[in-house]
Design an enzyme around this catalytic site. Structure first.
Site, PDB file in Angstrom:
ATOM      1  N   CYS A 104       0.822  -1.218   0.000  1.00 17.97           N
ATOM      2  CA  CYS A 104       0.000   0.000   0.000  1.00 17.97           C
ATOM      3  C   CYS A 104       0.862   1.278   0.000  1.00 17.97           C
ATOM      4  CB  CYS A 104      -0.970  -0.001   1.180  1.00 17.97           C
ATOM      5  SG  CYS A 104      -2.362   1.131   0.941  1.00 17.97           S
ATOM      6  N   ASP A 146      -3.588   1.613   9.996  1.00 12.40           N
ATOM      7  CA  ASP A 146      -4.784   2.446  10.105  1.00 12.40           C
ATOM      8  C   ASP A 146      -5.283   2.446  11.539  1.00 12.40           C
ATOM      9  OD1 ASP A 146      -5.757   3.587   7.402  1.00 12.40           O
ATOM     10  OD2 ASP A 146      -4.911   1.630   6.969  1.00 12.40           O
TER      11      ASP A 146
END
Ligand code: RUB
Length: 314
Positions: free
Chosen positions: A131, A202
């Protein structure tokens, strides 16, 4: 129709994924809430507080899976919560100052994470990343500037391909970068071509679990099986205090059109009766994580709760 406020526009941009990544989202939300305070026509501290609560709730709801967003909004709101008897002008000045402090804190945290992360990577090693994380980018660029020769493998990161952004950014900074499809990661790791696997984050739970871009879990599994080190670069503000009572972190499901690539393809899947599912994140258990690279240094998953509690108010 009334014109939208800055905080409404930012919430819409977050929902529409025009602003992505935990740090970028948190920063944009803090700036939007501070702008709402500046523009507020509230006549009393109580009125100002309730205006800001509405704006903060709206911003936090734009990405329910981002504790960093909630934690920093809460830090900003705490200025008003603790001084409701003050005049509006004085409160606005305090809020503006708190915004500056938060943004400076975010910058210094990421610089410290970069330092600790760059120290942890050995010269000549191969690193696989997944990512796009601004925190990870800062680690790898600093390690490179310090003369560490790294070979970096970036997954493309389906379905939105944020890994391609990482590859481009790191190559532009002069690193040796190779792009791979997501499903090549396990094979690369088992062939011992990877020494370190690095993720962003996250959310981190009180149990030391990592919530990150979908695909993180299977890469961490392969890394653990084959002896590659697994690190997640995370500001302690990514810790979710709400998980302390046993609550599970939710996994955001995104628009299935991301998977279908195009409208004709979407129609085709529909026609032949294939259902689509698009979870954006997954959960990696603590036993697969060697450490979180935080602003306080490398912290094992079992110690993350204690470390984060020293940094966040929630
Ligand atoms: C981004 C993602 C990143 C983290 C950390 O997902 O999973 O690894 O948000 O990023 P999305 P940062 O693009 O779907 O938001 O280190 O910049 O906070």
């Amino acid at each position: 129709m009334a014109a939208k406020s800055t905080s409404e526009k930012v919430a819409i941009a977050i929902r529409a994924l025009k602003i992505q990544g935990a740090r970028r989202i948190a920063k944009a939300a803090v700036e939007a809430l501070a702008a709402a305070a500046k523009k507020s026509k509230a006549a009393s501290a109580d009125e100002l507080y309730s205006d800001l609560l509405v704006a903060a709730d709206n911003l936090a709801a734009a990405r329910e899976t981002e504790p960093m967003l909630r934690n920093y909004l809460d830090d900003l709101l705490s200025v008003v919560r603790s001084r409701r008897e003050g005049g509006v002008a004085a409160l606005k000045a305090l809020l503006a100052k708190k915004q500056d402090d938060i943004l400076a804190d975010m910058e210094s945290s990421v610089a410290r994470i970069a330092y600790h992360g760059a120290e942890a990577l050995t010269d000549g090693s191969a690193v696989l990343i997944h990512c796009h994380s601004t925190t990870l980018m800062s680690i790898l660029k600093l390690a490179h500037r310090r003369g560490k020769k790294l070979k970096v493998y970036c997954t493309e990161t389906r379905p939105r391909f944020q890994g391609r952004m990482s590859a481009e950014e790191l190559a532009a900074a002069g690193l040796d970068v190779t792009l791979i499809v997501d499903s090549a990661a396990g094979g690369m790791i088992s062939a011992r071509k990877v020494d370190f696997v690095l993720f962003g984050a996250d959310a981190i739970t009180s149990r030391g679990e990592l919530l990150n871009k979908v695909g993180t879990y299977q890469i961490a599994l392969a890394a653990k099986r084959h002896g590659a080190k697994v690190y997640s670069a995370a500001e302690l503000h990514k810790y979710d205090p709400d998980t302390e009572g046993g609550r599970e972190e939710m996994i955001e499901e995104r628009d299935v059109r991301e998977l279908a690539d195009s409208l004709p393809m979407m129609g085709r899947w529909k026609k032949c009766g294939v259902k689509l599912k698009n979870p954006a994140f997954d959960k990696t258990p603590p036993e697969l994580i060697d450490a979180f690279i935080t602003e306080e240094g490398l912290v094992g998953p079992e110690k993350i709760s204690e470390a984060a509690r020293g940094r966040i108010s929630g």
